[in-house]
Structures are given as C-alpha cells and as structure tokens.
Design a protein around this motif. Sequence first.
Motif, PDB file in Angstrom:
ATOM      1  N   GLY A  71       1.428 -35.023  45.037  1.00  0.00           N
ATOM      2  CA  GLY A  71       2.217 -34.847  43.832  1.00  0.00           C
ATOM      3  C   GLY A  71       1.925 -35.872  42.763  1.00  0.00           C
ATOM      4  O   GLY A  71       1.669 -37.027  43.045  1.00  0.00           O
ATOM      5  N   THR A  86      -4.433 -39.250  40.894  1.00  0.00           N
ATOM      6  CA  THR A  86      -2.996 -38.997  41.042  1.00  0.00           C
ATOM      7  C   THR A  86      -2.185 -40.189  40.563  1.00  0.00           C
ATOM      8  O   THR A  86      -1.209 -40.040  39.803  1.00  0.00           O
ATOM      9  N   TYR A  95      -3.599 -30.785  39.860  1.00  0.00           N
ATOM     10  CA  TYR A  95      -3.088 -31.745  38.895  1.00  0.00           C
ATOM     11  C   TYR A  95      -2.302 -31.054  37.780  1.00  0.00           C
ATOM     12  O   TYR A  95      -1.377 -31.627  37.217  1.00  0.00           O
ATOM     13  N   THR A 111       1.415 -29.995  38.905  1.00  0.00           N
ATOM     14  CA  THR A 111       2.328 -31.116  39.106  1.00  0.00           C
ATOM     15  C   THR A 111       2.601 -31.866  37.806  1.00  0.00           C
ATOM     16  O   THR A 111       3.255 -32.918  37.819  1.00  0.00           O
TER      17      THR A 111
END
Length: 427
Positions: free
Chosen positions: A17, A84, A106, A109
């Motif tokens: 996430g 991330t 990507y 999220t």
Amino acid sequence: MKRKLIAAVGVAGMMVGVAACGNGGDDKAKTDAGGAKEITVWLMDGSAPKAWLDEVNKEFSAKHPGVTVKVEEQKWTGIQEKVTTALSENTPPDVIELGNTQTAGYAVTGGLADLTKDKAKLGGDAWSKGMTSSSEIDGKLYSAPWYAANRVVVYDKKAFEKAGVTAPKTRDEWVAGLEKLKAADPATQPIYLPGQSWYVLAGFVWDEGGDLAVKDGGKWKGALGTPQAASAMEFYKKLASFSTAPKDKDEATPQQSTDIVPKGGVASWIGLGWEAAGAEKALKDAGKEADFGYFPIPGKTADKPGTVFLGGSNLAVAERSKNKELAKEWLALAAGKDQMTKYAAETKGALLPNQAGANFAPAAGSFAESMAKAGANGKITPVTAGWANVETEPNPVKEFMTKVLNGEDAAKAGAAADAEITKRINK
C-alpha cells in the motif's frame, strides 16, 4: 543489447500500500541550495541513453529558464519498496519510471497523479494501444507508456537451410517446419520450449480470444478453465512435443540463452533481444559460429503475427509532487514523438518506442525488425494491482501448464488454477 537496458521486461513486482493522502501539493518548484528551481526524475539503471537524456533535459531547460532537472538512477532490485516509500512522503520525486505491470498497483493506492485530462498534451493520441493499456485503470490515465520489448523466434540458419525450412507466417506452417527439422536431424531439437514459458502461452491465449483473468463485476477471476485457454494449451503442447526441455521449468531455469543454446542441438527457440545477444556472445566465446535468423511468433493466419506480451516501462508523475505542471512538461517531452524517435535511434531498435511513428528503421533480417513486427500485435497481463500476486511463486499459470503437459485435462487443471488466481488477484 545490454541486459540492464530491458531489466523491466517481463518483471512484475509485489505491491504494498501507498499512503498517499495529501492534496498533491502545488506547482511551486522545489528550490536547491543555490536558489535554482528543479524537478527530480527517477529512471532505472540503463533505461535512458545518456545522449538522449541530456538532449531532453537541455530542451526542457530551454523552455523553462532557471529550472534544472535532477535525474537519479535507480536499481531494479528492491525498487518496489523504495517507490512505495517515496510516494508516501511529502517530497517524492516528480517523475518516476515504473515497470508497466507495476503501474496499476501504485495508481490504485493513490500514489500517482491522474493524467487523464493531460493525455492530448502528453501526445497520448499517438501512443501504441497495447502499451497504453498498462497506463490506464478504470478509464483514467496514470502514466505515459515509454518503451517495451517482446519475444520472437530465434533460429539457427544452417539448421533451417539443411531442412529446407523458411520463416513461417502461420501456425500450420510453423508446425510443418518443425516436422521437417525433426526429420532432417533427429539429434537436434526443432524447438527448445520449456513447459513453463508462460509469457509465450499468454500470447496463444490472447490469439484464441481469451485472457489469463477477466473482470466480473467489481471482482477479477481466473480464466484458464475456458475453451480458449484449453485451445491455447493444446497448441503449446504440440510445440513442446518437438522439445526435450523440462515440463516443470521456465526459460530462465536453466537460462536458455546461455546454458542451453550454446551447447548446440537447438534449431530454434523463443526469446528476448538480450537473450539472443547473450546466446550469440556465448557461442562466439566458445569458438562456435553464431548465425541466427529471426521471425515473429506466427499467428493463426498470415495477415498478422501471433499476439505477444509487451514488457517495458512507463513514466508517471507522483501525486504528491510539488511540481506537477513542470513534471508533466518534462513527461510530454520525454514521451513525445520527437524525443521518442531519437530514443529509438539511440537504442538502435533494441526497444520499441511508445508509438509506431517513432520506430527505428532496423536492419533487414535483424531481431529488431522481427520484434517491431510482432510488437504491433502486443498486449500485457491483466491491468490490476492484484496481478502481481499471481506472478509470485508458485505461479498458478506455470502449474497449469505443467499439469496439462503431463496429461491432465486442461479444463480440470484450468479450474484449479482459476481458483488460485481468483484468490490472489483480488487481494
């Protein structure tokens, strides 16, 4: 072609996430110690030829006096976690190169800026549809496709000449040629095809009108227990019958280009550009002749080649970038026709640019020529963040293939694979 140049090809990373809950910042540029404004661009090791990148940045700076471009080169190893983390921070890089199968993770999220309204300004109308599909999720654009590469059939010219075989354009011609090769030299494999070369199988599934997974309402589900997948696997099994490769290994285990082909006894195989170059070097290092020919994976009919997986990279703007408008300007230059034409020339056809109009004119009979022909009929794996979970080992697509090659009913093996794919892809 250097292997690092296409490290993104065929790579899908596990996604975690991205906590991107800010407002995306404003368009006021960051300021370095000397007072000059700058944008930061993350590119992967080997993706951008220096001469090309210098020209892009020079053109950008000419249009934006006082603004500099800080390029930071990244390694593929561990990049998912690094990206991330960066996207969750308040000062992320402004432009980031992402593997095309990673982009969806990507985007969903919240880590990437929505570029839908900017598509025309970015030159999106000219982009390859096959490449663009990895940049769009639920009708919205989150990146610009940059480059891609795909597999073709690599063959030993002498073996083909001895058997009286020419480059086929249809599946039937392909199989007939393999039969001739087998008859001409029983000690040589007409084709080396490991049982788990699942990117090759994906192309056959797409040729049959199927897919590896499909969206059903708001959820995804596996699609290998279908007649289309069974037909694709039937054709794969026919090709594999001409090979002595292991049924439970992929093309990298052992590495076909350096561990198998250089030993001899292989008339043809399916590979990427860096693999062909690696095999050629290994043969020459061993004092053997390397005389390869190339042709696109044949289609069901002669009017177009078989469908192939397009692995490559996209360029995205971070949602939390403080320089979104400047980042988009740089992206428009890098992904636009003029610079993509120069990019294709600099990479000498080793990679496909994001639009046909920018294609490098490769030498006749070269790997690049066949790759460009095949790439026109390219696709990617299902565009969803959950697909990365499917590719982790043990890969259910690979297991499906081995089961069928070992005699299990395709529908039964496909149903088992679908259950696992469905579980993983919706995580």
